[in-house]
Design a protein around this motif. Sequence first.
Motif, PDB file in Angstrom:
ATOM      1  N   ASP A   1       0.838  -1.205   0.000  1.00 15.47           N
ATOM      2  CA  ASP A   1       0.000   0.000   0.000  1.00 15.47           C
ATOM      3  C   ASP A   1       0.872   1.254   0.000  1.00 15.47           C
ATOM      4  O   ASP A   1       0.676   2.167  -0.811  1.00 15.47           O
ATOM      5  CB  ASP A   1      -0.905   0.033   1.242  1.00 15.47           C
ATOM      6  N   SER A   2       1.811   1.285   0.927  1.00 11.50           N
ATOM      7  CA  SER A   2       2.658   2.472   1.065  1.00 11.50           C
ATOM      8  C   SER A   2       3.614   2.627  -0.110  1.00 11.50           C
ATOM      9  O   SER A   2       3.846   3.740  -0.591  1.00 11.50           O
ATOM     10  CB  SER A   2       3.444   2.393   2.381  1.00 11.50           C
ATOM     11  N   LEU A   3       4.176   1.521  -0.573  1.00 11.80           N
ATOM     12  CA  LEU A   3       5.126   1.575  -1.677  1.00 11.80           C
ATOM     13  C   LEU A   3       4.484   2.116  -2.946  1.00 11.80           C
ATOM     14  O   LEU A   3       5.033   3.017  -3.601  1.00 11.80           O
ATOM     15  CB  LEU A   3       5.692   0.178  -1.946  1.00 11.80           C
ATOM     16  N   ILE A   4       3.349   1.579  -3.302  1.00 13.31           N
ATOM     17  CA  ILE A   4       2.715   1.962  -4.565  1.00 13.31           C
ATOM     18  C   ILE A   4       2.212   3.395  -4.512  1.00 13.31           C
ATOM     19  O   ILE A   4       2.376   4.162  -5.480  1.00 13.31           O
ATOM     20  CB  ILE A   4       1.579   0.988  -4.924  1.00 13.31           C
ATOM     21  N   LEU A   5       1.623   3.809  -3.397  1.00 15.69           N
ATOM     22  CA  LEU A   5       1.173   5.198  -3.309  1.00 15.69           C
ATOM     23  C   LEU A   5       2.366   6.154  -3.257  1.00 15.69           C
ATOM     24  O   LEU A   5       2.316   7.238  -3.844  1.00 15.69           O
ATOM     25  CB  LEU A   5       0.283   5.398  -2.079  1.00 15.69           C
ATOM     26  N   GLY A   6       3.448   5.743  -2.596  1.00 18.41           N
ATOM     27  CA  GLY A   6       4.649   6.573  -2.596  1.00 18.41           C
ATOM     28  C   GLY A   6       5.195   6.769  -4.002  1.00 18.41           C
ATOM     29  O   GLY A   6       5.614   7.872  -4.372  1.00 18.41           O
ATOM     30  N   GLN A   7       5.185   5.703  -4.795  1.00 21.88           N
ATOM     31  CA  GLN A   7       5.634   5.809  -6.173  1.00 21.88           C
ATOM     32  C   GLN A   7       4.716   6.722  -6.983  1.00 21.88           C
ATOM     33  O   GLN A   7       5.176   7.547  -7.776  1.00 21.88           O
ATOM     34  CB  GLN A   7       5.685   4.413  -6.812  1.00 21.88           C
ATOM     35  N   ARG A   8       3.415   6.578  -6.776  1.00 25.89           N
ATOM     36  CA  ARG A   8       2.464   7.452  -7.470  1.00 25.89           C
ATOM     37  C   ARG A   8       2.748   8.927  -7.164  1.00 25.89           C
ATOM     38  O   ARG A   8       2.775   9.767  -8.065  1.00 25.89           O
ATOM     39  CB  ARG A   8       1.039   7.110  -7.051  1.00 25.89           C
ATOM     40  N   LEU A   9       2.951   9.242  -5.894  1.00 25.35           N
ATOM     41  CA  LEU A   9       3.175  10.637  -5.521  1.00 25.35           C
ATOM     42  C   LEU A   9       4.492  11.164  -6.070  1.00 25.35           C
ATOM     43  O   LEU A   9       4.620  12.361  -6.344  1.00 25.35           O
ATOM     44  CB  LEU A   9       3.134  10.782  -3.996  1.00 25.35           C
ATOM     45  N   SER A  10       5.475  10.289  -6.241  1.00 30.06           N
ATOM     46  CA  SER A  10       6.758  10.735  -6.795  1.00 30.06           C
ATOM     47  C   SER A  10       6.603  11.253  -8.215  1.00 30.06           C
ATOM     48  O   SER A  10       7.422  12.054  -8.691  1.00 30.06           O
ATOM     49  CB  SER A  10       7.780   9.588  -6.772  1.00 30.06           C
ATOM     50  N   GLU A  11       5.544  10.824  -8.893  1.00 28.76           N
ATOM     51  CA  GLU A  11       5.302  11.274 -10.265  1.00 28.76           C
ATOM     52  C   GLU A  11       4.950  12.761 -10.326  1.00 28.76           C
ATOM     53  O   GLU A  11       4.995  13.375 -11.392  1.00 28.76           O
ATOM     54  CB  GLU A  11       4.177  10.445 -10.889  1.00 28.76           C
ATOM     55  N   TRP A  12       4.591  13.343  -9.176  1.00 28.87           N
ATOM     56  CA  TRP A  12       4.248  14.763  -9.135  1.00 28.87           C
ATOM     57  C   TRP A  12       5.468  15.663  -8.998  1.00 28.87           C
ATOM     58  O   TRP A  12       5.356  16.889  -9.140  1.00 28.87           O
ATOM     59  CB  TRP A  12       3.304  15.039  -7.955  1.00 28.87           C
ATOM     60  N   CYS A  13       6.640  15.101  -8.711  1.00 27.16           N
ATOM     61  CA  CYS A  13       7.828  15.939  -8.485  1.00 27.16           C
ATOM     62  C   CYS A  13       8.080  16.841  -9.693  1.00 27.16           C
ATOM     63  O   CYS A  13       8.270  16.364 -10.811  1.00 27.16           O
ATOM     64  CB  CYS A  13       9.063  15.071  -8.230  1.00 27.16           C
ATOM     65  N   GLY A  14       8.082  18.139  -9.442  1.00 24.17           N
ATOM     66  CA  GLY A  14       8.318  19.097 -10.512  1.00 24.17           C
ATOM     67  C   GLY A  14       7.094  19.417 -11.339  1.00 24.17           C
ATOM     68  O   GLY A  14       7.185  20.216 -12.276  1.00 24.17           O
ATOM     69  N   HIS A  15       5.942  18.828 -11.001  1.00 18.95           N
ATOM     70  CA  HIS A  15       4.746  19.029 -11.814  1.00 18.95           C
ATOM     71  C   HIS A  15       3.549  19.545 -11.022  1.00 18.95           C
ATOM     72  O   HIS A  15       2.489  19.781 -11.612  1.00 18.95           O
ATOM     73  CB  HIS A  15       4.349  17.707 -12.495  1.00 18.95           C
ATOM     74  N   ALA A  16       3.674  19.694  -9.722  1.00 18.81           N
ATOM     75  CA  ALA A  16       2.542  20.132  -8.905  1.00 18.81           C
ATOM     76  C   ALA A  16       2.209  21.596  -9.189  1.00 18.81           C
ATOM     77  O   ALA A  16       3.021  22.335  -9.750  1.00 18.81           O
ATOM     78  CB  ALA A  16       2.866  19.938  -7.426  1.00 18.81           C
ATOM     79  N   PRO A  17       1.013  22.043  -8.804  1.00 17.70           N
ATOM     80  CA  PRO A  17       0.563  23.397  -9.149  1.00 17.70           C
ATOM     81  C   PRO A  17       1.422  24.511  -8.568  1.00 17.70           C
ATOM     82  O   PRO A  17       1.474  25.609  -9.120  1.00 17.70           O
ATOM     83  CB  PRO A  17      -0.856  23.454  -8.567  1.00 17.70           C
TER      84      PRO A  17
ATOM     85  N   ILE B   1       5.349  13.438   1.551  1.00 17.06           N
ATOM     86  CA  ILE B   1       4.419  12.356   1.858  1.00 17.06           C
ATOM     87  C   ILE B   1       4.882  11.068   1.185  1.00 17.06           C
ATOM     88  O   ILE B   1       4.861   9.984   1.776  1.00 17.06           O
ATOM     89  CB  ILE B   1       2.993  12.720   1.411  1.00 17.06           C
ATOM     90  N   GLY B   2       5.326  11.192  -0.065  1.00 19.81           N
ATOM     91  CA  GLY B   2       5.844  10.029  -0.777  1.00 19.81           C
ATOM     92  C   GLY B   2       7.023   9.398  -0.052  1.00 19.81           C
ATOM     93  O   GLY B   2       7.112   8.166   0.062  1.00 19.81           O
ATOM     94  N   LEU B   3       7.919  10.226   0.466  1.00 22.45           N
ATOM     95  CA  LEU B   3       9.074   9.706   1.207  1.00 22.45           C
ATOM     96  C   LEU B   3       8.639   9.005   2.491  1.00 22.45           C
ATOM     97  O   LEU B   3       9.197   7.968   2.852  1.00 22.45           O
ATOM     98  CB  LEU B   3      10.037  10.851   1.525  1.00 22.45           C
ATOM     99  N   ASP B   4       7.660   9.584   3.183  1.00 20.08           N
ATOM    100  CA  ASP B   4       7.134   8.924   4.382  1.00 20.08           C
ATOM    101  C   ASP B   4       6.610   7.532   4.033  1.00 20.08           C
ATOM    102  O   ASP B   4       6.875   6.550   4.735  1.00 20.08           O
ATOM    103  CB  ASP B   4       5.988   9.745   4.988  1.00 20.08           C
ATOM    104  N   LEU B   5       5.867   7.452   2.955  1.00 19.53           N
ATOM    105  CA  LEU B   5       5.266   6.184   2.550  1.00 19.53           C
ATOM    106  C   LEU B   5       6.326   5.157   2.155  1.00 19.53           C
ATOM    107  O   LEU B   5       6.218   3.971   2.498  1.00 19.53           O
ATOM    108  CB  LEU B   5       4.285   6.415   1.410  1.00 19.53           C
ATOM    109  N   ILE B   6       7.348   5.601   1.433  1.00 17.84           N
ATOM    110  CA  ILE B   6       8.428   4.679   1.055  1.00 17.84           C
ATOM    111  C   ILE B   6       9.155   4.180   2.292  1.00 17.84           C
ATOM    112  O   ILE B   6       9.557   3.012   2.373  1.00 17.84           O
ATOM    113  CB  ILE B   6       9.411   5.373   0.090  1.00 17.84           C
ATOM    114  N   GLY B   7       9.321   5.054   3.294  1.00 21.12           N
ATOM    115  CA  GLY B   7       9.933   4.623   4.549  1.00 21.12           C
ATOM    116  C   GLY B   7       9.113   3.551   5.236  1.00 21.12           C
ATOM    117  O   GLY B   7       9.649   2.546   5.728  1.00 21.12           O
ATOM    118  N   GLN B   8       7.800   3.739   5.275  1.00 19.43           N
ATOM    119  CA  GLN B   8       6.924   2.719   5.849  1.00 19.43           C
ATOM    120  C   GLN B   8       7.060   1.402   5.079  1.00 19.43           C
ATOM    121  O   GLN B   8       7.164   0.323   5.679  1.00 19.43           O
ATOM    122  CB  GLN B   8       5.472   3.187   5.787  1.00 19.43           C
ATOM    123  N   ALA B   9       7.049   1.508   3.756  1.00 18.30           N
ATOM    124  CA  ALA B   9       7.144   0.314   2.917  1.00 18.30           C
ATOM    125  C   ALA B   9       8.436  -0.450   3.186  1.00 18.30           C
ATOM    126  O   ALA B   9       8.442  -1.690   3.238  1.00 18.30           O
ATOM    127  CB  ALA B   9       7.061   0.703   1.439  1.00 18.30           C
TER     128      ALA B   9
END
Length: 251
Positions: free
Chosen positions: A16-32, A43-51
Amino acid sequence: MRDPALFEYACRLGDDSLILGQRLSEWCGHAPMLEIDLSLANIGLDLIGQATHFLKLAGEAEGAGRDADVLAFHRDVLDFKNCLLVEQPNGDFAQTIARQFLFSNWQELLFRELCASKNETVAAVAAKAVKEVAYHVRLANEWMVRLGDGTAESRERAVAGLDWMWRFVDELFDVDAAMEPLILSGVACDMRKHRAEWDARIAKVLAEATLEAPKARRGAKGGRGGHHSEHLGHLLTEMQFVSRAYPDSQW
């Protein structure tokens, strides 16, 4: 000592944490804006740490010599046990926030209960993670209100994002045969008991956002059993590329 049930549960938590962390990493440099770009990355880093912690536990419970890296980067799509919600595409910013809003409110309740897990590792990881997830919840809730009670366009996108993600909610509270013995032994928690609390939390934020929950529909399930949407395969192709292309590399 091999523990297949614990391996299964640790994989579910870690995936759960790994996949959502990867998803959020896709926003790097692209967020509003820069602030939310950094927030999503954190948040992505927190999730990868949990994973990392949960998949390490999974490897130990499996007893087959696979560590967290092997479990993350050398399993095929059918071997992943994450819920369907976290693998859904980012879409626009509102869709990403809708996904985070639904998941983080659930994950905070989950980790709050797992702090009392009979498994010391699960309890320790949950005790640290629940503090991180409290921030994830606050950010997602605040943005859901800003989007819902903002402009006509932001409201429209928030409604569309919730509508996309809502069908995957029921799976978060599903309990199958693999979970029952772990719940009885006190290692896992029965999230069915927390559905009403989650519903109340979601309803409160949606009311502040002047939004309504999407209408009930048949839930989409299967992720816990390895039956995923087409989106996970594309995500893993990117996430696992380097490790699979250079399997003997030392970092």
